[in-house]
Design a protein around this motif. Sequence first.
Motif, PDB file in Angstrom:
ATOM      1  N   VAL A   1       0.835  -1.208   0.000  1.00 45.10           N
ATOM      2  CA  VAL A   1       0.000   0.000   0.000  1.00 45.10           C
ATOM      3  C   VAL A   1       0.864   1.251   0.000  1.00 45.10           C
ATOM      4  CG1 VAL A   1      -1.663   1.319   1.366  1.00 45.10           C
ATOM      5  CG2 VAL A   1      -1.967  -1.138   1.073  1.00 45.10           C
ATOM      6  N   GLN A   2       1.966   1.217   0.722  1.00 44.61           N
ATOM      7  CA  GLN A   2       2.838   2.384   0.782  1.00 44.61           C
ATOM      8  C   GLN A   2       3.451   2.700  -0.580  1.00 44.61           C
ATOM      9  OE1 GLN A   2       6.483   2.121   3.181  1.00 44.61           O
ATOM     10  NE2 GLN A   2       5.889   4.052   4.165  1.00 44.61           N
ATOM     11  N   SER A   3       3.758   1.673  -1.361  1.00 45.93           N
ATOM     12  CA  SER A   3       4.395   1.882  -2.665  1.00 45.93           C
ATOM     13  C   SER A   3       3.386   2.148  -3.780  1.00 45.93           C
ATOM     14  CB  SER A   3       5.260   0.671  -3.034  1.00 45.93           C
ATOM     15  OG  SER A   3       4.461  -0.507  -3.110  1.00 45.93           O
ATOM     16  N   SER A   4       2.226   1.467  -3.740  1.00 46.35           N
ATOM     17  CA  SER A   4       1.268   1.591  -4.840  1.00 46.35           C
ATOM     18  C   SER A   4       0.078   2.483  -4.522  1.00 46.35           C
ATOM     19  CB  SER A   4       0.742   0.206  -5.233  1.00 46.35           C
ATOM     20  OG  SER A   4      -0.017  -0.376  -4.180  1.00 46.35           O
ATOM     21  N   GLY A   5      -0.261   2.620  -3.231  1.00 50.04           N
ATOM     22  CA  GLY A   5      -1.391   3.437  -2.844  1.00 50.04           C
ATOM     23  C   GLY A   5      -2.741   2.820  -3.149  1.00 50.04           C
ATOM     24  N   MET A   6      -2.800   1.497  -3.321  1.00 50.72           N
ATOM     25  CA  MET A   6      -4.076   0.852  -3.614  1.00 50.72           C
ATOM     26  C   MET A   6      -4.104  -0.571  -3.080  1.00 50.72           C
ATOM     27  SD  MET A   6      -3.714   0.149  -7.729  1.00 50.72           S
ATOM     28  CE  MET A   6      -3.646   1.914  -8.050  1.00 50.72           C
ATOM     29  N   CYS A   7      -5.306  -1.120  -2.978  1.00 51.64           N
ATOM     30  CA  CYS A   7      -5.488  -2.488  -2.513  1.00 51.64           C
ATOM     31  C   CYS A   7      -5.031  -3.459  -3.603  1.00 51.64           C
ATOM     32  CB  CYS A   7      -6.958  -2.724  -2.166  1.00 51.64           C
ATOM     33  SG  CYS A   7      -7.359  -4.442  -1.772  1.00 51.64           S
ATOM     34  N   PRO A   8      -4.280  -4.519  -3.268  1.00 53.02           N
ATOM     35  CA  PRO A   8      -3.792  -5.446  -4.293  1.00 53.02           C
ATOM     36  C   PRO A   8      -4.886  -6.303  -4.915  1.00 53.02           C
ATOM     37  CG  PRO A   8      -3.223  -6.255  -2.106  1.00 53.02           C
ATOM     38  CD  PRO A   8      -3.789  -4.875  -1.923  1.00 53.02           C
ATOM     39  N   VAL A   9      -6.057  -6.399  -4.284  1.00 54.93           N
ATOM     40  CA  VAL A   9      -7.142  -7.230  -4.808  1.00 54.93           C
ATOM     41  C   VAL A   9      -8.144  -6.405  -5.594  1.00 54.93           C
ATOM     42  CG1 VAL A   9      -9.057  -8.753  -4.203  1.00 54.93           C
ATOM     43  CG2 VAL A   9      -6.891  -8.941  -2.985  1.00 54.93           C
ATOM     44  N   SER A  10      -8.676  -5.349  -4.979  1.00 49.07           N
ATOM     45  CA  SER A  10      -9.710  -4.535  -5.632  1.00 49.07           C
ATOM     46  C   SER A  10      -9.140  -3.389  -6.437  1.00 49.07           C
ATOM     47  CB  SER A  10     -10.650  -3.953  -4.567  1.00 49.07           C
ATOM     48  OG  SER A  10      -9.941  -3.059  -3.720  1.00 49.07           O
ATOM     49  N   HIS A  11      -7.875  -3.037  -6.201  1.00 43.44           N
ATOM     50  CA  HIS A  11      -7.213  -1.905  -6.858  1.00 43.44           C
ATOM     51  C   HIS A  11      -7.880  -0.578  -6.529  1.00 43.44           C
ATOM     52  CE1 HIS A  11      -4.713  -4.714  -9.047  1.00 43.44           C
ATOM     53  NE2 HIS A  11      -5.792  -5.336  -9.490  1.00 43.44           N
ATOM     54  N   LEU A  12      -8.636  -0.521  -5.433  1.00 39.55           N
ATOM     55  CA  LEU A  12      -9.166   0.744  -4.953  1.00 39.55           C
ATOM     56  C   LEU A  12      -8.072   1.482  -4.195  1.00 39.55           C
ATOM     57  CD1 LEU A  12     -12.665  -0.337  -3.595  1.00 39.55           C
ATOM     58  CD2 LEU A  12     -12.136   0.709  -5.799  1.00 39.55           C
ATOM     59  N   ASN A  13      -8.143   2.814  -4.208  1.00 40.07           N
ATOM     60  CA  ASN A  13      -7.150   3.599  -3.506  1.00 40.07           C
ATOM     61  C   ASN A  13      -7.214   3.311  -2.013  1.00 40.07           C
ATOM     62  OD1 ASN A  13      -5.813   5.679  -5.464  1.00 40.07           O
ATOM     63  ND2 ASN A  13      -7.970   5.631  -6.022  1.00 40.07           N
ATOM     64  N   ALA A  14      -6.055   3.163  -1.399  1.00 39.44           N
ATOM     65  CA  ALA A  14      -5.968   2.869   0.028  1.00 39.44           C
ATOM     66  C   ALA A  14      -4.688   3.458   0.580  1.00 39.44           C
ATOM     67  CB  ALA A  14      -6.011   1.353   0.272  1.00 39.44           C
ATOM     68  N   GLY A  15      -4.707   3.739   1.860  1.00 38.60           N
ATOM     69  CA  GLY A  15      -3.538   4.265   2.546  1.00 38.60           C
ATOM     70  C   GLY A  15      -3.137   3.364   3.690  1.00 38.60           C
ATOM     71  N   THR A  16      -1.945   3.570   4.200  1.00 34.20           N
ATOM     72  CA  THR A  16      -1.477   2.750   5.308  1.00 34.20           C
ATOM     73  C   THR A  16      -2.334   2.974   6.554  1.00 34.20           C
ATOM     74  OG1 THR A  16       0.147   4.489   5.842  1.00 34.20           O
ATOM     75  CG2 THR A  16       0.894   2.649   4.464  1.00 34.20           C
ATOM     76  N   GLY A  17      -2.993   4.131   6.635  1.00 34.18           N
ATOM     77  CA  GLY A  17      -3.871   4.387   7.771  1.00 34.18           C
ATOM     78  C   GLY A  17      -5.153   3.583   7.740  1.00 34.18           C
ATOM     79  N   ASP A  18      -5.477   2.953   6.585  1.00 31.36           N
ATOM     80  CA  ASP A  18      -6.688   2.140   6.477  1.00 31.36           C
ATOM     81  C   ASP A  18      -6.507   0.726   7.013  1.00 31.36           C
ATOM     82  OD1 ASP A  18      -7.939   4.269   5.196  1.00 31.36           O
ATOM     83  OD2 ASP A  18      -7.215   3.640   3.231  1.00 31.36           O
ATOM     84  N   LEU A  19      -5.262   0.305   7.205  1.00 35.21           N
ATOM     85  CA  LEU A  19      -4.994  -1.069   7.622  1.00 35.21           C
ATOM     86  C   LEU A  19      -5.422  -1.297   9.069  1.00 35.21           C
ATOM     87  CD1 LEU A  19      -1.449  -1.484   6.044  1.00 35.21           C
ATOM     88  CD2 LEU A  19      -3.670  -2.025   5.036  1.00 35.21           C
ATOM     89  N   ILE A  20      -5.942  -2.479   9.325  1.00 35.60           N
ATOM     90  CA  ILE A  20      -6.419  -2.836  10.662  1.00 35.60           C
ATOM     91  C   ILE A  20      -5.736  -4.129  11.114  1.00 35.60           C
ATOM     92  CG2 ILE A  20      -8.427  -3.438  12.075  1.00 35.60           C
ATOM     93  CD1 ILE A  20     -10.157  -1.900  10.136  1.00 35.60           C
TER      94      ILE A  20
END
Length: 306
Positions: free
Chosen positions: A282-301
């Motif tokens: 996520v830090q390198s690509s800025g997106m989810c590897p499955v859905s390819h939606l934009n994501a940030g490291t702050g979204d991880l749980i």
Amino acid sequence: MGPSLLTLISADEMNKALYPAFLHLTKCIGVSPLTSDVVYLKLSAALQSYYLYHYNSSLAEHYWGVSRSYFAPSSKSTMTVSCESLTPSSHAVPGQLIRVLKVLGCVETILGPFLNQKLRNIHNDQYHGDDLSKTKQILANVYPYVNLGITLTNTLMKLGYFLRFTEKFSISNSLLGISYHSSSLPQYHSKLSAFRSVIELIFPISMFYVQFIKQWSSIEGVSPYEATIKPPPPYKTRGKTPGGSEIGAPDICPICRESLRIPTAMPTTGMVYCYVCIFTHVQSSGMCPVSHLNAGTGDLIKLNIR
């Protein structure tokens, strides 16, 4: 008599809004943050250079009818730069120095809001508990104090400008030798020029509209554009990992194909990964590897699985 304080503040805030608006627009269409930064810097460099060369003002300043004049920081003599030529009001300021000041002013107009937003994002990542490199940790710790100092100094300079104690609107104006004066907008006589004037009017307004959409969507927590995108179901694979576990099993990371180490969930899909694997991705690509939606490291749980 220079432009009013309200006019200069409006132009400054419009210039600061360009990068966040562009970033949000590219995020809605699925462009990675790294690509967005590169595209923004190239477009901003071309656009701001065009306006500074032809109108002696940035895009936002031109919209609000403000032009720049340059002076030597060690001298009170000024030099006004027009589109056609450099006409000094005093020989104390060389034309080559004015060109250097114009280039530095262009760089500050482009990189100032960009770097400020980047540093703010790093500080927010630290606030949310993200793992940062040592350099980013230093920047995140220093940023609030530096930003506070700059903000207070600029506020005092704005007050001085309002009371007519100084002609300098901000720290960058004082360092780069920039003064502002009101200018009349150019008259357009051809259809092409009239079309260009319409674009110049609509473009800044559209940036404010995108910013409004961003603020509105953040209230719900999910962008209305992203909410319409349905992530694909988790892919199924066959085979076994080097450790003998079946690929696709609940305790296997979809990225490294090994047993989960510090299980971490991605809210957009519900998939669970190794913390290091998904954080790095996520830090390198800025997106989810499955859905390819934009994501940030702050979204991880992180999950507490026993």
